[in-house]
Scaffold this motif. Structure first.
Motif, short mmCIF file in Angstrom:
data_model
loop_
_atom_site.label_atom_id
_atom_site.label_comp_id
_atom_site.label_asym_id
_atom_site.label_seq_id
_atom_site.Cartn_x
_atom_site.Cartn_y
_atom_site.Cartn_z
N CYS A 160 0.82 -1.21 0.00
CA CYS A 160 0.00 0.00 0.00
C CYS A 160 0.86 1.26 0.00
O CYS A 160 0.56 2.23 -0.73
CB CYS A 160 -0.94 0.00 1.21
N VAL A 161 1.91 1.28 0.79
CA VAL A 161 2.78 2.45 0.83
C VAL A 161 3.39 2.70 -0.54
O VAL A 161 3.46 3.85 -1.02
CB VAL A 161 3.88 2.28 1.91
N LEU A 162 3.82 1.65 -1.21
CA LEU A 162 4.37 1.81 -2.56
C LEU A 162 3.32 2.39 -3.51
O LEU A 162 3.60 3.32 -4.27
CB LEU A 162 4.88 0.47 -3.09
N GLN A 163 2.10 1.84 -3.46
CA GLN A 163 1.06 2.34 -4.35
C GLN A 163 0.70 3.78 -4.02
O GLN A 163 0.53 4.61 -4.92
CB GLN A 163 -0.19 1.45 -4.27
N TRP A 164 0.59 4.09 -2.75
CA TRP A 164 0.23 5.46 -2.36
C TRP A 164 1.32 6.45 -2.73
O TRP A 164 1.02 7.64 -2.93
CB TRP A 164 -0.04 5.52 -0.86
N SER A 165 2.56 6.00 -2.84
CA SER A 165 3.63 6.93 -3.19
C SER A 165 3.40 7.54 -4.58
O SER A 165 3.90 8.64 -4.87
CB SER A 165 4.99 6.23 -3.15
N ALA A 166 2.64 6.86 -5.42
CA ALA A 166 2.33 7.39 -6.75
C ALA A 166 1.33 8.53 -6.71
O ALA A 166 1.10 9.20 -7.72
CB ALA A 166 1.81 6.27 -7.65
N ASP A 167 0.72 8.76 -5.55
CA ASP A 167 -0.35 9.76 -5.43
C ASP A 167 0.15 11.16 -5.14
O ASP A 167 -0.65 12.06 -4.90
CB ASP A 167 -1.34 9.34 -4.35
N PHE A 168 1.48 11.36 -5.16
CA PHE A 168 2.03 12.67 -4.82
C PHE A 168 2.81 13.25 -5.98
O PHE A 168 3.56 12.54 -6.67
CB PHE A 168 2.91 12.56 -3.57
N ALA A 169 2.65 14.55 -6.19
CA ALA A 169 3.33 15.23 -7.29
C ALA A 169 4.83 15.35 -7.02
O ALA A 169 5.64 15.26 -7.95
CB ALA A 169 2.72 16.61 -7.50
N LEU A 175 7.50 8.94 -1.09
CA LEU A 175 7.54 7.80 -0.17
C LEU A 175 7.37 8.26 1.27
O LEU A 175 6.69 7.59 2.07
CB LEU A 175 8.85 7.04 -0.34
N GLU A 176 7.93 9.40 1.60
CA GLU A 176 7.75 9.97 2.94
C GLU A 176 6.27 10.27 3.21
O GLU A 176 5.74 9.94 4.28
CB GLU A 176 8.58 11.25 3.06
N HIS A 177 5.61 10.89 2.25
CA HIS A 177 4.18 11.20 2.41
C HIS A 177 3.36 9.91 2.53
O HIS A 177 2.41 9.84 3.32
CB HIS A 177 3.68 12.01 1.22
N ALA A 178 3.70 8.91 1.72
CA ALA A 178 2.95 7.65 1.76
C ALA A 178 3.15 6.93 3.09
O ALA A 178 2.21 6.34 3.63
CB ALA A 178 3.38 6.75 0.60
N GLU A 179 4.34 6.98 3.63
CA GLU A 179 4.59 6.39 4.95
C GLU A 179 3.75 7.08 6.01
O GLU A 179 3.24 6.43 6.93
CB GLU A 179 6.07 6.48 5.30
N ALA A 180 3.60 8.38 5.90
CA ALA A 180 2.78 9.12 6.87
C ALA A 180 1.32 8.69 6.79
O ALA A 180 0.62 8.64 7.81
CB ALA A 180 2.91 10.62 6.62
N MET A 181 0.84 8.36 5.58
CA MET A 181 -0.53 7.88 5.43
C MET A 181 -0.74 6.56 6.17
O MET A 181 -1.85 6.27 6.64
CB MET A 181 -0.87 7.67 3.95
N ALA A 182 0.32 5.76 6.27
CA ALA A 182 0.24 4.44 6.89
C ALA A 182 0.57 4.46 8.38
O ALA A 182 0.77 3.40 8.98
CB ALA A 182 1.18 3.48 6.18
N ASP A 183 0.62 5.63 8.98
CA ASP A 183 0.93 5.76 10.41
C ASP A 183 -0.15 6.62 11.07
O ASP A 183 -0.19 7.82 10.85
CB ASP A 183 2.30 6.39 10.59
N PRO A 184 -1.04 6.03 11.85
CA PRO A 184 -1.09 4.63 12.25
C PRO A 184 -1.64 3.73 11.12
O PRO A 184 -2.31 4.22 10.21
CB PRO A 184 -2.04 4.63 13.44
N TRP A 185 -1.35 2.45 11.25
CA TRP A 185 -1.75 1.46 10.26
C TRP A 185 -2.86 0.57 10.84
O TRP A 185 -2.71 0.02 11.92
CB TRP A 185 -0.56 0.61 9.84
N PHE A 186 -3.98 0.46 10.11
CA PHE A 186 -5.12 -0.32 10.60
C PHE A 186 -5.48 -1.51 9.72
O PHE A 186 -6.50 -2.15 9.96
CB PHE A 186 -6.34 0.59 10.77
N ASP A 187 -4.70 -1.78 8.68
CA ASP A 187 -4.98 -2.85 7.72
C ASP A 187 -6.11 -2.47 6.78
O ASP A 187 -7.19 -2.04 7.22
CB ASP A 187 -5.32 -4.18 8.39
N VAL A 188 -5.88 -2.65 5.51
CA VAL A 188 -6.89 -2.37 4.49
C VAL A 188 -7.91 -3.50 4.47
O VAL A 188 -7.55 -4.67 4.53
CB VAL A 188 -6.23 -2.22 3.10
N ASN A 189 -9.18 -3.15 4.37
CA ASN A 189 -10.23 -4.15 4.23
C ASN A 189 -10.45 -4.38 2.74
O ASN A 189 -11.23 -3.68 2.09
CB ASN A 189 -11.52 -3.67 4.90
#
Length: 270
Positions: A160-169, A175-189
């Motif tokens: 998920c972090v890798l995929q989310w890293s594509a969401d930033f200009a 990758l830093e922004h994507a890591e922040a999205m995953a903190d805290p991490w609750f597991d994707v349903n």
């Protein structure tokens, strides 16, 4: 709070003023908009919530658009709100739009952030996939390897972090922004994600053309989901304004000043 079928949902309420209810993206993710909530909370009561089966809410279905809209109705009832403004991001923008079309008398204003418009996914999804791969760059082989196999819990997070890293200009900080999205991490349903993504919503254009609820569309010009997919929504809505920022899929992260000015100004307008 508890829904009409007995499912308890996580909610957070901050601020003081006219109510604004946030609808997070996904589907199957959780609310990541604490920073967004902090800006208007001086002039608004902001409600965040984790949708059914997501984040801090228990993993219990059923999962459907209709059920999620009913849960949103239950959120309003829980706080005793007859009318609210809605702010939805990504999938949550679609949810907020669908709720507004079904209950226009209950929505004062709609903020539609980084949604994908009202045309069928087939019109834009291939372009999105190309853009995703281009944005991943050197991270693409690892993302593909994780995508194509059964993953451990740790690998789910990495994928998920890798995929989310594509969401930033800003590729250097992606990758830093994507890591922040995953903190805290609750597991994707992923079950919820698949169920809701299978649903289609024909006939939205005709409904949008008669919608009188003031709507603000906010999107980033570098979002890998083609922004022309949203043009048809903008054309269909009779009371609409649009702000495009130099950002990706989470414009409040990469242009917080522009994002908060647009949203706060819209919510404060009469």
């Amino acid at each position: 709070m508890e829904t009409d079928d007995g499912i308890r949902l996580w909610t957070a309420r901050t601020g003081d003023g006219e109510p604004v209810v946030f609808c997070h993206g996904g589907p199957g993710l959780w609310d990541m908009m604490a920073d967004v909530a902090a800006s208007p909370s001086g002039a608004a009561t902001v409600c965040r919530w984790d949708q059914r089966g997501c984040g801090r809410s228990p993993r219990q279905g059923p999962y459907s658009v209709a059920r999620t809209m009913a849960d949103l109705d239950a959120v309003l009832a829980h706080f005793g709100w007859d009318r609210v403004a809605l702010l939805g991001h990504s999938w949550g923008a679609q949810l907020a739009l669908r709720y507004t079309l079904a209950h226009p008398e209950r929505v004062t204003k709609l903020v539609y952030v980084s949604g994908t418009g009202i045309d069928d996914d087939s019109t834009w999804h291939a372009a999105y996939q190309r853009n995703l791969r281009d944005a991943l760059g050197g991270r693409l082989p690892r993302w593909e390897a994780l995508r194509d196999r059964d993953r451990t819990a740790e690998e789910d997070r990495e994928y998920c972090v890798l995929q989310w890293s594509a969401d930033f200009a800003d590729r250097e900080r992606a990758l830093e922004h994507a890591e922040a999205m995953a903190d805290p991490w609750f597991d994707v349903n992923f079950e919820c994600n698949a169920a809701l993504n299978r649903e289609r919503s024909p006939g939205l254009r005709d409904q949008c053309e008669t919608l009188k609820v003031p709507t603000l569309i906010v999107d980033g010009t570098a979002d890998i989901r083609p922004r022309w997919a949203v043009d048809s929504l903008e054309r269909a809505l009779p009371v609409v304004s649009r702000v495009q920022l130099m950002a990706g899929h989470l414009p409040w992260v990469e242009d917080p000043t522009g994002f908060h000015a647009a949203v706060s100004g819209f919510l404060a307008s009469t």
